[in-house]
Design a protein around this motif. Structure first.
Motif, PDB file in Angstrom:
ATOM      1  N   GLY A  22       7.370  -0.563   0.572  1.00 35.13           N
ATOM      2  CA  GLY A  22       7.916  -1.576  -0.320  1.00 35.13           C
ATOM      3  C   GLY A  22       8.135  -2.929   0.322  1.00 35.13           C
ATOM      4  N   ILE A  23       8.728  -2.950   1.510  1.00 37.51           N
ATOM      5  CA  ILE A  23       9.068  -4.216   2.163  1.00 37.51           C
ATOM      6  C   ILE A  23       7.832  -5.055   2.452  1.00 37.51           C
ATOM      7  CG2 ILE A  23       9.052  -3.171   4.473  1.00 37.51           C
ATOM      8  CD1 ILE A  23      11.237  -6.106   3.184  1.00 37.51           C
ATOM      9  N   PHE A  24       6.663  -4.430   2.516  1.00 38.21           N
ATOM     10  CA  PHE A  24       5.425  -5.152   2.813  1.00 38.21           C
ATOM     11  C   PHE A  24       4.753  -5.696   1.557  1.00 38.21           C
ATOM     12  CE2 PHE A  24       5.971  -1.712   5.963  1.00 38.21           C
ATOM     13  CZ  PHE A  24       6.124  -2.467   7.108  1.00 38.21           C
ATOM     14  N   ILE A  25       5.301  -5.361   0.375  1.00 36.03           N
ATOM     15  CA  ILE A  25       4.608  -5.677  -0.876  1.00 36.03           C
ATOM     16  C   ILE A  25       5.503  -6.374  -1.907  1.00 36.03           C
ATOM     17  CG2 ILE A  25       3.425  -4.647  -2.883  1.00 36.03           C
ATOM     18  CD1 ILE A  25       2.576  -2.354  -0.974  1.00 36.03           C
ATOM     19  N   VAL A  26       6.728  -5.883  -2.119  1.00 35.05           N
ATOM     20  CA  VAL A  26       7.510  -6.253  -3.318  1.00 35.05           C
ATOM     21  C   VAL A  26       7.915  -7.722  -3.372  1.00 35.05           C
ATOM     22  CG1 VAL A  26       8.397  -3.905  -3.617  1.00 35.05           C
ATOM     23  CG2 VAL A  26       9.734  -5.566  -2.289  1.00 35.05           C
ATOM     24  N   VAL A 227      15.409  -3.031  -4.905  1.00 34.63           N
ATOM     25  CA  VAL A 227      16.116  -1.750  -5.006  1.00 34.63           C
ATOM     26  C   VAL A 227      15.182  -0.603  -4.646  1.00 34.63           C
ATOM     27  CG1 VAL A 227      17.147  -0.114  -6.648  1.00 34.63           C
ATOM     28  CG2 VAL A 227      17.894  -2.497  -6.632  1.00 34.63           C
ATOM     29  N   PHE A 228      13.945  -0.645  -5.166  1.00 32.37           N
ATOM     30  CA  PHE A 228      12.976   0.408  -4.846  1.00 32.37           C
ATOM     31  C   PHE A 228      12.748   0.508  -3.336  1.00 32.37           C
ATOM     32  CE2 PHE A 228       8.500   1.435  -3.849  1.00 32.37           C
ATOM     33  CZ  PHE A 228       8.519   2.782  -4.207  1.00 32.37           C
ATOM     34  N   SER A 229      12.723  -0.641  -2.662  1.00 34.31           N
ATOM     35  CA  SER A 229      12.500  -0.654  -1.216  1.00 34.31           C
ATOM     36  C   SER A 229      13.712  -0.162  -0.436  1.00 34.31           C
ATOM     37  CB  SER A 229      12.163  -2.077  -0.740  1.00 34.31           C
ATOM     38  OG  SER A 229      11.038  -2.563  -1.416  1.00 34.31           O
ATOM     39  N   SER A 230      14.862  -0.070  -1.097  1.00 36.33           N
ATOM     40  CA  SER A 230      16.122   0.214  -0.400  1.00 36.33           C
ATOM     41  C   SER A 230      16.733   1.558  -0.770  1.00 36.33           C
ATOM     42  CB  SER A 230      17.135  -0.901  -0.707  1.00 36.33           C
ATOM     43  OG  SER A 230      16.572  -2.171  -0.461  1.00 36.33           O
ATOM     44  N   ALA A 260      21.455  -1.470   9.162  1.00 34.86           N
ATOM     45  CA  ALA A 260      20.364  -1.904  10.041  1.00 34.86           C
ATOM     46  C   ALA A 260      19.106  -2.225   9.253  1.00 34.86           C
ATOM     47  CB  ALA A 260      20.079  -0.820  11.087  1.00 34.86           C
ATOM     48  N   VAL A 261      18.771  -1.372   8.284  1.00 34.82           N
ATOM     49  CA  VAL A 261      17.552  -1.593   7.497  1.00 34.82           C
ATOM     50  C   VAL A 261      17.671  -2.856   6.646  1.00 34.82           C
ATOM     51  CG1 VAL A 261      16.133  -0.705   5.601  1.00 34.82           C
ATOM     52  CG2 VAL A 261      16.809   0.807   7.467  1.00 34.82           C
ATOM     53  N   MET A 262      18.813  -3.077   6.019  1.00 36.36           N
ATOM     54  CA  MET A 262      18.951  -4.259   5.170  1.00 36.36           C
ATOM     55  C   MET A 262      18.905  -5.546   5.993  1.00 36.36           C
ATOM     56  SD  MET A 262      18.796  -2.752   2.353  1.00 36.36           S
ATOM     57  CE  MET A 262      18.637  -4.298   1.467  1.00 36.36           C
ATOM     58  N   ILE A 263      19.428  -5.520   7.224  1.00 36.16           N
ATOM     59  CA  ILE A 263      19.299  -6.689   8.120  1.00 36.16           C
ATOM     60  C   ILE A 263      17.831  -6.934   8.434  1.00 36.16           C
ATOM     61  CG2 ILE A 263      19.754  -7.520  10.471  1.00 36.16           C
ATOM     62  CD1 ILE A 263      22.504  -6.068  10.256  1.00 36.16           C
TER      63      ILE A 263
END
Length: 463
Positions: A22-26, A227-230, A260-263
């Motif tokens: 997700g983080i690479f696309i959304v 949200v989908f990415s998280s 950590a992921v959200m940062i």
């Protein structure tokens, strides 16, 4: 169950399950909805607050019910078997298995960057719009391989999870550093120059300024991607029965992992804003913003770098999803709400039947090609179940204040209320402006009601 997972393993499971494709696309669709670097970052920060607030709230329930099944167990214990079944039904039919299918397909599509013949090869089966491609076969192969590895025992799945999650965290940190050091022309000031003004553009022709309720609708639509990415951080609660000192380590893993992921996510979006202009983000080819940014940073080698990073990321993500999801279906089977063979552990002390059931259904979703549509439709329901679970913290405090709580939610009741307010606003705005993301998923979950009554009728008749 044997306690084979330590705190570090639990943190890796949280982070590994969250960081997929997700983080690479959304961010492309998010930018089309918002047209501003300012609002792009605001939406990611709102999502970060939501995610960490939910994790902090879940911690209290994980300490009260430190056993396998996680969110399913919490909902069942607080609101009853019917509500617990509806969550488990949604998890098996779409939420967990659909995510596994989507992540596996992302692995296949980015592999095709490195092996172009996968894209060029004719479909194996073609009948109108329905087709089976070699990329789908590769995705299914990955699902079945990871399922098999996880049937070999928790140690096998744990090792794979730690190696791949560690690798993608290091790679993301490298991408973030390179995104600020190696860029010749920064677009950061340009992307923030519009301030609080938001825009929308869905046809690549003209940006239209938006404000008021249109902006609210744009934020809600953008949040579907963030949200989908998280999601999937709650997977660690599914394996509580296999974590050392679960009353403390599950909550620690959720809070450390989600924070950590959200940062990382916010920093990666700063890289996109630094490397690309607004159109470059919004209209990146096939929405692959990370590929466009990486090409700006590394030149022609950027495509290969991101392809490898996404392959590592999705492989590790799917391992975590597959490892964790099967434990919920085993717990449901013990409650008489899932296929009975799912109850059994194999000689390696893992629920191999539940693993294979999950793997086969996820593979069928890959073949159907409908996993993406299903996940879009279920975003509303995922947040709805998060809200029900977070509300369970407040409800249990009122209903059973005497229960021992080894961990209590930080800043209670502020933290759960923050999540409930943001979640409610998100759901209401989707109901108003993006109904295609709401009622289909809601109906899909409600279909579980007749299934639940059918199962219980059979149980009553057998007594």
């Amino acid at each position: 169950m044997q306690k084979k997972l330590k705190l570090w393993d639990a943190v890796m499971l949280v982070m590994g399950s969250m960081i997929g494709s997700g983080i690479f696309i959304v961010s492309a669709d998010m930018m089309r909805n918002l047209g501003s670097g300012y609002w792009l970052i605001i939406v990611w920060l709102i999502t970060a607050v939501m995610t960490v607030a939910a994790a902090i709230s879940y911690g209290e329930l994980s300490a009260i019910f430190p056993k396998a099944g996680g969110q399913y167990t919490y909902i069942t214990e607080i609101f009853g078997k019917k509500m617990g079944f509806l969550y488990g039904w949604g998890l098996f039919t779409v939420i967990q298995t659909g995510t596994i299918a989507a992540v596996a397909m992302a692995f296949g599509k980015f592999t095709a960057y490195l092996v172009p013949t996968l894209n060029d090869a004719a479909p194996i089966v073609q009948n109108g719009d329905f087709q089976i491609t070699w990329i789908q076969i590769l995705a299914i192969g990955i699902i079945l391989l990871l399922t098999y590895i996880n049937t070999r025992g928790v140690q096998s799945g744990k090792l794979l999870q730690n190696v791949f999650t560690g690798s993608k965290i290091i790679a993301l940190l490298g991408l973030i550093a390179a995104g600020f050091i190696l860029i010749d022309v920064s677009h950061l000031a340009e992307n923030f120059s519009l301030g609080t003004q938001a825009f929308q553009n869905f046809d690549q022709i003209n940006w239209q300024p938006i404000d008021g309720m249109t902006l609210m609708g744009g934020i809600a639509a953008a949040m579907v991607g963030s949200v989908f990415s998280s999601v999937a951080w709650e997977s660690v609660t599914f394996v509580s029965g296999e974590i050392e000192n679960p009353k403390k380590n599950v909550v620690k893993a959720m809070i450390i992992g989600t924070s950590a992921v959200m940062i990382l996510y916010v920093l990666v979006n700063y890289v996109y804003l630094n490397a690309l202009d607004r159109d470059g983000i919004a209209f990146a080819a096939n929405d692959r913003v990370a590929v466009a940014a990486s090409q700006s940073i590394f030149g022609n080698a950027g495509t290969i770098i991101i392809a490898v990073l996404v392959m590592v990321s999705t492989f590790g993500c799917n391992n975590g999803l597959i490892l964790a999801g099967s434990r919920v279906f085993q717990t449901m089977a013990k409650d008489g709400l899932f296929f009975k063979p799912a109850v059994k552990n194999n000689k390696n002390d893992v629920p191999s039947n539940a693993l294979w059931m999950q793997g086969v259904w996820a593979s069928l979703l890959c073949l159907s090609g409908q996993y993406g549509n299903l996940l879009d439709m279920i975003s509303f329901v995922i947040v709805l179940f998060y809200m029900i679970t977070v509300f369970g913290v407040i409800y249990l405090r009122i209903k059973e204040p005497q229960i021992e709580r080894p961990y209590k939610t930080w800043l209670y009741p502020i933290t759960p209320i923050i999540y409930l307010l943001i979640g409610t606003a998100f759901c209401v705005l989707l109901l108003i402006y993006k109904q295609q993301y709401t009622w289909p998923g809601f109906i899909l979950v409600l279909i579980g009601l007749p299934v639940y009554y059918f199962i219980n009728r059979k149980k009553r008749n057998s007594i």
